[in-house]
Motif scaffolding. Structure first.
Motif, mmCIF file in Angstrom:
data_model
loop_
_atom_site.group_PDB
_atom_site.id
_atom_site.type_symbol
_atom_site.label_atom_id
_atom_site.label_comp_id
_atom_site.label_asym_id
_atom_site.label_seq_id
_atom_site.Cartn_x
_atom_site.Cartn_y
_atom_site.Cartn_z
ATOM 1 N N PHE A 157 0.858 -1.181 0.000
ATOM 2 C CA PHE A 157 0.000 0.000 0.000
ATOM 3 C C PHE A 157 0.892 1.229 0.000
ATOM 4 O O PHE A 157 1.838 1.323 0.800
ATOM 5 N N ARG B 35 -9.277 8.921 -0.356
ATOM 6 C CA ARG B 35 -8.945 7.912 -1.381
ATOM 7 C C ARG B 35 -8.096 6.794 -0.802
ATOM 8 O O ARG B 35 -8.259 5.621 -1.168
ATOM 9 N N ASP B 36 -7.186 7.119 0.122
ATOM 10 C CA ASP B 36 -6.398 6.085 0.802
ATOM 11 C C ASP B 36 -7.327 5.136 1.559
ATOM 12 O O ASP B 36 -7.193 3.912 1.461
ATOM 13 N N ILE C 270 -10.515 4.479 1.139
ATOM 14 C CA ILE C 270 -11.346 3.678 0.236
ATOM 15 C C ILE C 270 -10.524 2.535 -0.352
ATOM 16 O O ILE C 270 -10.975 1.385 -0.403
ATOM 17 N N HIS C 271 -9.315 2.833 -0.781
ATOM 18 C CA HIS C 271 -8.447 1.805 -1.359
ATOM 19 C C HIS C 271 -8.126 0.725 -0.324
ATOM 20 O O HIS C 271 -8.182 -0.473 -0.625
ATOM 21 N N SER D 2 -1.636 1.579 -5.015
ATOM 22 C CA SER D 2 -1.916 3.007 -4.872
ATOM 23 C C SER D 2 -3.392 3.315 -5.102
ATOM 24 O O SER D 2 -4.016 2.739 -5.991
ATOM 25 N N PRO D 3 -3.944 4.242 -4.332
ATOM 26 C CA PRO D 3 -5.327 4.662 -4.547
ATOM 27 C C PRO D 3 -5.574 5.219 -5.945
ATOM 28 O O PRO D 3 -6.690 5.197 -6.432
ATOM 29 N N TYR D 4 -4.530 5.690 -6.592
ATOM 30 C CA TYR D 4 -4.704 6.190 -7.956
ATOM 31 C C TYR D 4 -5.121 5.071 -8.906
ATOM 32 O O TYR D 4 -5.714 5.318 -9.944
ATOM 33 N N THR E 213 -7.305 2.652 -8.318
ATOM 34 C CA THR E 213 -8.728 2.316 -8.243
ATOM 35 C C THR E 213 -9.614 3.500 -8.610
ATOM 36 O O THR E 213 -10.827 3.363 -8.674
ATOM 37 N N ALA E 214 -9.021 4.645 -8.848
ATOM 38 C CA ALA E 214 -9.804 5.837 -9.187
ATOM 39 C C ALA E 214 -10.671 5.572 -10.407
ATOM 40 O O ALA E 214 -10.213 5.051 -11.418
ATOM 41 N N THR F 225 -17.067 3.021 -1.011
ATOM 42 C CA THR F 225 -16.891 4.472 -0.864
ATOM 43 C C THR F 225 -17.952 5.048 0.062
ATOM 44 O O THR F 225 -17.644 5.843 0.961
#
Length: 112
Positions: A31, A48-49, A51-52, A76-78, A80-81, A103
């Motif tokens: 993570f 976002r962290d 949620i991921h 990275s949360p990016y 799952t965006a 979310t």
């Protein structure tokens, strides 16, 4: 405008993991929080962290090892965006998690 941040305790409660487990995942590269950290300074996390992390936890709850969960959705949360559903297959069982529902749950927990 600065993005709101949360403490490790808040994020862990929302994602349903322990702070020790979160530290392990960060140390192992499983993570990668959006915000960098500095030695001697407490980490802070974004929505976002959280949620991921909750998505990874849900995949684990469904029976996937952390390595497979990270392989599916990234560290990275990016990564799952913009996704709504993540699907995986374990043997003959398909696992699907609803990122929209996750979310909603995390936002409710964090009151964000």
């Amino acid at each position: 405008m600065t993005e709101r941040t949360f403490t490790i305790a808040e994020v862990c409660a929302a994602a349903r993991i322990s702070p020790a487990r979160l530290h392990q995942w960060i140390e192992r590269g499983q993570f990668k929080p959006i915000r960098g950290t500095r030695s001697g300074v407490a980490r802070d996390f974004t929505l976002r962290d959280a949620i991921h992390l909750a998505a990874i936890t849900r995949l684990q709850t469904a029976g996937l090892p952390i390595s497979r969960a990270v392989e599916l959705i990234g560290a990275s949360p990016y990564q799952t965006a913009g996704q709504e559903i993540v699907c995986a297959r374990k043997a003959d069982v398909e696992v699907a998690i609803d990122l929209i529902a996750i979310t909603r749950d995390v936002r409710s927990c964090l009151r964000a």
